[in-house]
Design a protein around this motif. Sequence first.
Motif, PDB file in Angstrom:
ATOM      1  N   THR A  10      31.598  38.325 122.700  1.00  0.00           N
ATOM      2  CA  THR A  10      32.365  38.579 122.871  1.00  0.00           C
ATOM      3  C   THR A  10      32.245  39.900 122.251  1.00  0.00           C
ATOM      4  O   THR A  10      32.684  39.944 121.321  1.00  0.00           O
ATOM      5  N   SER A  12      34.691  42.062 123.108  1.00  0.00           N
ATOM      6  CA  SER A  12      35.948  43.082 122.509  1.00  0.00           C
ATOM      7  C   SER A  12      36.863  41.970 121.729  1.00  0.00           C
ATOM      8  O   SER A  12      37.101  42.148 120.809  1.00  0.00           O
ATOM      9  N   LEU A  13      35.945  40.962 121.384  1.00  0.00           N
ATOM     10  CA  LEU A  13      36.194  40.282 120.706  1.00  0.00           C
ATOM     11  C   LEU A  13      36.339  40.261 119.377  1.00  0.00           C
ATOM     12  O   LEU A  13      36.600  40.123 117.770  1.00  0.00           O
ATOM     13  N   GLU A  55      32.715  31.728 118.115  1.00  0.00           N
ATOM     14  CA  GLU A  55      33.832  31.128 119.250  1.00  0.00           C
ATOM     15  C   GLU A  55      32.639  30.101 119.814  1.00  0.00           C
ATOM     16  O   GLU A  55      31.799  30.232 120.090  1.00  0.00           O
ATOM     17  N   SER A  85      39.075  29.852 124.751  1.00  0.00           N
ATOM     18  CA  SER A  85      39.592  29.834 125.548  1.00  0.00           C
ATOM     19  C   SER A  85      39.930  28.424 125.966  1.00  0.00           C
ATOM     20  O   SER A  85      40.518  28.317 127.315  1.00  0.00           O
ATOM     21  N   ILE A 104      41.388  31.820 123.064  1.00  0.00           N
ATOM     22  CA  ILE A 104      41.319  33.837 123.384  1.00  0.00           C
ATOM     23  C   ILE A 104      42.822  32.878 124.681  1.00  0.00           C
ATOM     24  O   ILE A 104      42.644  32.542 125.079  1.00  0.00           O
ATOM     25  N   PRO A 105      42.711  34.365 124.912  1.00  0.00           N
ATOM     26  CA  PRO A 105      43.242  35.851 124.425  1.00  0.00           C
ATOM     27  C   PRO A 105      43.768  35.819 123.239  1.00  0.00           C
ATOM     28  O   PRO A 105      44.599  34.921 122.729  1.00  0.00           O
ATOM     29  N   LEU A 106      43.201  36.655 122.087  1.00  0.00           N
ATOM     30  CA  LEU A 106      43.417  35.951 120.052  1.00  0.00           C
ATOM     31  C   LEU A 106      44.859  37.193 120.120  1.00  0.00           C
ATOM     32  O   LEU A 106      45.194  37.966 121.055  1.00  0.00           O
ATOM     33  N   ASP A 107      45.890  36.742 119.874  1.00  0.00           N
ATOM     34  CA  ASP A 107      46.956  37.142 119.192  1.00  0.00           C
ATOM     35  C   ASP A 107      46.541  38.173 117.234  1.00  0.00           C
ATOM     36  O   ASP A 107      46.397  37.252 117.158  1.00  0.00           O
ATOM     37  N   ARG A 108      46.345  38.782 117.462  1.00  0.00           N
ATOM     38  CA  ARG A 108      46.341  39.686 116.494  1.00  0.00           C
ATOM     39  C   ARG A 108      47.061  38.847 114.937  1.00  0.00           C
ATOM     40  O   ARG A 108      46.289  38.968 114.190  1.00  0.00           O
TER      41      ARG A 108
END
Length: 160
Positions: A10, A12-13, A55, A85, A104-108
Amino acid sequence: MSRVVCLSDTVSLVRLVREEVIVGGHLLFPFPASQLNDALRQAVRQTAPNVVLLELTNTLDNPHIYFFLRSDQAMRCVPVILLSSRPDLELLATALGADSYLPIPLDRAALHVTLSAYLDTPVSSDAPRIEVPRSTVQRYASLMQRPHLMTRVMAGVPAV
């Protein structure tokens, strides 16, 4: 400067992980996680990572990469953080024996805290030394030269 391997398909990841790793002053080595082969294992081994982000997707080979990495002697002690996810991620991470997991979605902020826990741990080179009296060392060396006496000492019988 630590090395982080991110096994993900991914984009974006990987981009989010790259931003967080670079801000921390570390190096990121991204690899695809869709194929399990010796080339992948060799490439990951050569980077000598301090932590691996993996992932987990719905592909068949993907969870096996974890076992593939853990079976490698050079990678056995490297922390592995699972990213997925999947709703059962916590259960899966516990069952596999992963060091940590992030949904996922990852929290920064969660990514920062988790990476900091594994990358910012100071390595102590000042391990306390235990002083053993010379007489104890000499006695041990003497016993090692006479195995029959060592067996008696281990059994609790005094060596005379």
